[in-house]
Design a protein around this motif. Structure first.
Motif, PDB file in Angstrom:
ATOM      1  N   SER A 153       0.859  -1.198   0.000  1.00 13.81           N
ATOM      2  CA  SER A 153       0.000   0.000   0.000  1.00 13.81           C
ATOM      3  C   SER A 153       0.890   1.242   0.000  1.00 13.81           C
ATOM      4  O   SER A 153       0.721   2.176   0.787  1.00 13.81           O
ATOM      5  CB  SER A 153      -0.989   0.021   1.173  1.00 13.81           C
ATOM      6  OG  SER A 153      -2.043   0.905   0.861  1.00 13.81           O
ATOM      7  N   LYS A 182      -0.681   4.978  -9.418  1.00 16.76           N
ATOM      8  CA  LYS A 182      -0.120   4.988  -8.060  1.00 16.76           C
ATOM      9  C   LYS A 182       1.350   4.595  -8.099  1.00 16.76           C
ATOM     10  O   LYS A 182       2.181   5.193  -7.410  1.00 16.76           O
ATOM     11  CB  LYS A 182      -0.912   4.057  -7.144  1.00 16.76           C
ATOM     12  CG  LYS A 182      -2.294   4.618  -6.762  1.00 16.76           C
ATOM     13  CD  LYS A 182      -2.999   3.783  -5.691  1.00 16.76           C
ATOM     14  CE  LYS A 182      -4.346   4.400  -5.320  1.00 16.76           C
ATOM     15  NZ  LYS A 182      -5.091   3.620  -4.317  1.00 16.76           N
ATOM     16  N   TYR A 198       0.410  -4.709  -7.906  1.00 24.19           N
ATOM     17  CA  TYR A 198      -0.012  -6.069  -7.491  1.00 24.19           C
ATOM     18  C   TYR A 198      -1.228  -6.557  -8.280  1.00 24.19           C
ATOM     19  O   TYR A 198      -1.580  -7.734  -8.212  1.00 24.19           O
ATOM     20  CB  TYR A 198      -0.287  -6.130  -5.979  1.00 24.19           C
ATOM     21  CG  TYR A 198      -1.552  -5.432  -5.539  1.00 24.19           C
ATOM     22  CD1 TYR A 198      -2.767  -6.099  -5.468  1.00 24.19           C
ATOM     23  CD2 TYR A 198      -1.531  -4.080  -5.194  1.00 24.19           C
ATOM     24  CE1 TYR A 198      -3.921  -5.454  -5.064  1.00 24.19           C
ATOM     25  CE2 TYR A 198      -2.684  -3.425  -4.803  1.00 24.19           C
ATOM     26  CZ  TYR A 198      -3.871  -4.114  -4.745  1.00 24.19           C
ATOM     27  OH  TYR A 198      -5.029  -3.465  -4.351  1.00 24.19           O
ATOM     28  N   TYR A 249      -9.554  -7.346   5.769  1.00 26.97           N
ATOM     29  CA  TYR A 249     -10.518  -6.723   6.688  1.00 26.97           C
ATOM     30  C   TYR A 249     -11.970  -7.025   6.334  1.00 26.97           C
ATOM     31  O   TYR A 249     -12.841  -6.966   7.197  1.00 26.97           O
ATOM     32  CB  TYR A 249     -10.316  -5.206   6.759  1.00 26.97           C
ATOM     33  CG  TYR A 249      -8.999  -4.767   7.370  1.00 26.97           C
ATOM     34  CD1 TYR A 249      -8.141  -5.669   7.983  1.00 26.97           C
ATOM     35  CD2 TYR A 249      -8.604  -3.443   7.337  1.00 26.97           C
ATOM     36  CE1 TYR A 249      -6.929  -5.262   8.532  1.00 26.97           C
ATOM     37  CE2 TYR A 249      -7.403  -3.022   7.887  1.00 26.97           C
ATOM     38  CZ  TYR A 249      -6.568  -3.944   8.483  1.00 26.97           C
ATOM     39  OH  TYR A 249      -5.376  -3.525   9.016  1.00 26.97           O
ATOM     40  N   ASN A 323      -9.185   5.831  -2.826  1.00 25.64           N
ATOM     41  CA  ASN A 323      -8.484   7.033  -2.343  1.00 25.64           C
ATOM     42  C   ASN A 323      -7.110   7.085  -2.974  1.00 25.64           C
ATOM     43  O   ASN A 323      -6.528   6.053  -3.317  1.00 25.64           O
ATOM     44  CB  ASN A 323      -8.349   6.996  -0.812  1.00 25.64           C
ATOM     45  CG  ASN A 323      -7.479   5.863  -0.315  1.00 25.64           C
ATOM     46  OD1 ASN A 323      -7.672   4.719  -0.720  1.00 25.64           O
ATOM     47  ND2 ASN A 323      -6.523   6.150   0.536  1.00 25.64           N
TER      48      ASN A 323
HETATM   49  P1  NDP Z   1      -4.188   3.864   2.766  1.00 24.02           P
HETATM   50  O1  NDP Z   1      -4.080   5.348   2.575  1.00 24.02           O
HETATM   51  O2  NDP Z   1      -3.020   3.004   2.371  1.00 24.02           O
HETATM   52  O3  NDP Z   1      -5.547   3.405   2.073  1.00 24.02           O
HETATM   53  C1  NDP Z   1      -5.892   2.059   1.972  1.00 24.02           C
HETATM   54  C2  NDP Z   1      -5.303   1.434   0.699  1.00 24.02           C
HETATM   55  O4  NDP Z   1      -5.226   0.022   0.866  1.00 24.02           O
HETATM   56  C3  NDP Z   1      -6.176   1.597  -0.541  1.00 24.02           C
HETATM   57  O5  NDP Z   1      -6.018   2.856  -1.158  1.00 24.02           O
HETATM   58  C4  NDP Z   1      -5.686   0.449  -1.439  1.00 24.02           C
HETATM   59  O6  NDP Z   1      -4.578   0.900  -2.209  1.00 24.02           O
HETATM   60  C5  NDP Z   1      -5.149  -0.575  -0.407  1.00 24.02           C
HETATM   61  N1  NDP Z   1      -5.987  -1.786  -0.441  1.00 24.02           N
HETATM   62  C6  NDP Z   1      -7.292  -1.893  -0.130  1.00 24.02           C
HETATM   63  N2  NDP Z   1      -7.702  -3.171  -0.292  1.00 24.02           N
HETATM   64  C7  NDP Z   1      -6.623  -3.870  -0.730  1.00 24.02           C
HETATM   65  C8  NDP Z   1      -6.416  -5.231  -1.083  1.00 24.02           C
HETATM   66  N3  NDP Z   1      -7.404  -6.130  -1.026  1.00 24.02           N
HETATM   67  N4  NDP Z   1      -5.183  -5.606  -1.476  1.00 24.02           N
HETATM   68  C9  NDP Z   1      -4.170  -4.698  -1.544  1.00 24.02           C
HETATM   69  N5  NDP Z   1      -4.307  -3.385  -1.219  1.00 24.02           N
HETATM   70  C10 NDP Z   1      -5.524  -2.988  -0.818  1.00 24.02           C
HETATM   71  O7  NDP Z   1      -4.498   3.538   4.307  1.00 24.02           O
HETATM   72  P2  NDP Z   1      -3.502   3.779   5.546  1.00 24.02           P
HETATM   73  O8  NDP Z   1      -2.178   4.187   5.044  1.00 24.02           O
HETATM   74  O9  NDP Z   1      -4.190   4.612   6.534  1.00 24.02           O
HETATM   75  O10 NDP Z   1      -3.369   2.297   6.186  1.00 24.02           O
HETATM   76  C11 NDP Z   1      -2.488   1.331   5.612  1.00 24.02           C
HETATM   77  C12 NDP Z   1      -2.373   0.142   6.564  1.00 24.02           C
HETATM   78  O11 NDP Z   1      -1.797   0.558   7.805  1.00 24.02           O
HETATM   79  C13 NDP Z   1      -3.723  -0.506   6.888  1.00 24.02           C
HETATM   80  O12 NDP Z   1      -3.572  -1.904   6.856  1.00 24.02           O
HETATM   81  C14 NDP Z   1      -3.979  -0.032   8.310  1.00 24.02           C
HETATM   82  O13 NDP Z   1      -4.801  -0.914   9.028  1.00 24.02           O
HETATM   83  C15 NDP Z   1      -2.565   0.030   8.856  1.00 24.02           C
HETATM   84  N6  NDP Z   1      -2.417   0.883  10.070  1.00 24.02           N
HETATM   85  C16 NDP Z   1      -1.879   0.298  11.183  1.00 24.02           C
HETATM   86  C17 NDP Z   1      -1.706   0.994  12.356  1.00 24.02           C
HETATM   87  C18 NDP Z   1      -1.092   0.307  13.536  1.00 24.02           C
HETATM   88  O14 NDP Z   1      -1.089   0.874  14.637  1.00 24.02           O
HETATM   89  N7  NDP Z   1      -0.541  -0.892  13.366  1.00 24.02           N
HETATM   90  C19 NDP Z   1      -2.132   2.417  12.455  1.00 24.02           C
HETATM   91  C20 NDP Z   1      -2.617   2.962  11.188  1.00 24.02           C
HETATM   92  C21 NDP Z   1      -2.772   2.197  10.045  1.00 24.02           C
HETATM   93  P3  NDP Z   1      -4.202   0.201  -3.634  1.00 24.02           P
HETATM   94  O15 NDP Z   1      -4.873   1.011  -4.670  1.00 24.02           O
HETATM   95  O16 NDP Z   1      -2.735   0.253  -3.666  1.00 24.02           O
HETATM   96  O17 NDP Z   1      -4.794  -1.186  -3.595  1.00 24.02           O
END
Ligand code: NDP
Length: 335
Positions: A153, A182, A198, A249, A323
């Motif tokens: 991501s 992206k 991917y 999720y 997004n």
């Molecule tokens: P992003 O700004 O990265 O937005 C989510 C992105 O996830 C989407 O734009 C999409 O990008 C990608 N995505 C969605 N579904 C899939 C899928 N099935 N396979 C692959 N990519 C997918 O969100 P954040 O940066 O806010 O969060 C990123 C990660 O960090 C999340 O997993 C979140 O839960 C985690 N996180 C963890 C925290 C912690 O304390 N451990 C705190 C905050 C966030 P694309 O177009 O590239 O698919």
């Protein structure tokens, strides 16, 4: 007291959430008690963890009850205060939720310095995504110059900061993102050495080609089949920092796990972490990322949607990858 617009959790989703899972509501905000403040939301952050709190499952964050305001970080401005620590006009960051105003103890708000960075940055590189990137990569991943770091991501809020921090630490940084726009952004604008799509049919081969010396740190945001592809490329004594597993999720059935023999064979150190257990490291993260932002060494991108009413659709869009940058909702003009 002002009228408050709120978005409540109406129903627990099965799989991908939909608009009917949310309910719009309006109420007058209550009068302040001693020690409380009234904060007007200027920006609401939409984040993947919100999907988890819509379920009633054992988790590291409590679920939202049905009929309750959806939880979420906001930046806002203090409108009224009955606490010595906050004055009207102060800009603050806290768990305001999906609503136009919030009333609560002043101690739950953190003052923010809008001279260091504009308001939206406090929900991006200087907020939860930036803290997560800094603590996860710098403190738990311990990058060393010359190492190869893979960030999934990579065009997202956490991934952009994690990857740029790895680049600044002297690593070869390879992003993984969905789609050529992206991937191009990640390489051309953010300076990653490569980015692999991917969704492309040759993802496995392209990722292996992008990491000729294998992977020393995987900053994992996605899980699922993306992690399955990364897994066999992990080097001996490599580190797998599991930040999130967004691909999983919305799953309604358990997904097959990674091949754990690789973990044993290469003594891979997998480290899960939750940012709320590293609060002491946040001031350092804010200082470091703030300096890099100010110096132009870190760039970020915001994806801002106008109007609280659009929050559910924007949130669902994020879960579908629509997004591009740190997603947030603008409820009112600030600054
Ligand atoms: P992003 O700004 O990265 O937005 C989510 C992105 O996830 C989407 O734009 C999409 O990008 C990608 N995505 C969605 N579904 C899939 C899928 N099935 N396979 C692959 N990519 C997918 O969100 P954040 O940066 O806010 O969060 C990123 C990660 O960090 C999340 O997993 C979140 O839960 C985690 N996180 C963890 C925290 C912690 O304390 N451990 C705190 C905050 C966030 P694309 O177009 O590239 O698919």
């Amino acid at each position: 007291m002002p009228k408050n617009q709120m978005i409540l959790l109406k129903r627990r989703p099965t799989g991908m959430p939909c608009d009917e899972d949310f309910e719009r509501s309006e109420q007058t905000t209550p009068e302040l008690s001693e020690g409380e403040a009234l904060v007007k939301t200027l920006y609401l952050s939409l984040d993947p963890y919100m999907r988890g709190i819509m379920d009633q499952k054992e988790s590291y964050i409590p679920s939202v009850n049905l009929g309750e305001v959806m939880r979420g970080h906001v930046v806002g401005v203090v409108v009224q205060s009955r606490a010595a620590t906050l004055d009207p006009g102060d800009h603050v960051h806290g768990m305001g939720g999906w609503q136009a105003y919030s009333v609560g103890p002043a101690s739950t708000w953190r003052k923010i310095d809008t001279m260091l960075a504009p308001l939206p940055a406090w929900l991006g590189p200087l907020g939860l995504p930036g803290w997560t990137a800094h603590v996860g990569l710098m403190d738990l991943g311990s990058p060393k110059p010359g190492e190869t770091v893979v960030v999934s991501s990579a065009a997202g809020a956490v991934g952009t900061v994690a990857g740029q921090l790895a680049r600044i630490a002297g690593c070869r940084v390879v992003g993984i993102a969905g789609g050529s726009d992206k991937c191009r952004y990640v390489v051309d604008e953010l300076g990653f050495h490569a980015c692999v799509d991917y969704k492309a049919p040759d993802f496995d081969r392209a990722l292996a080609a992008a990491v000729p010396s294998g992977i020393d740190i995987n900053f994992e945001n996605v899980g699922g089949s993306v992690l399955d592809t990364i897994w066999p490329l992990m080097n001996r004594h490599s580190r797998l920092v599991v930040s999130g597993l967004i691909a999983q999720y919305n799953q309604t059935a358990p997904c097959p796990g990674p091949d754990l023999t690789v973990l044993l064979r290469n003594r891979i150190n997998i480290r899960g972490f939750i940012i709320s257990e590293h609060l002491a490291q946040i001031p350092n993260a804010v200082q470091q990322v703030g300096r890099l932002l100010r110096d132009g060494q870190i760039k970020t991108r915001e994806d801002i949607v106008d109007g609280l009413d659009k929050a559910p659709a924007a949130f669902i869009g994020m879960l579908n990858g629509r997004n591009f940058g740190k997603l947030m909702v603008r409820l009112a003009e600030g600054q």
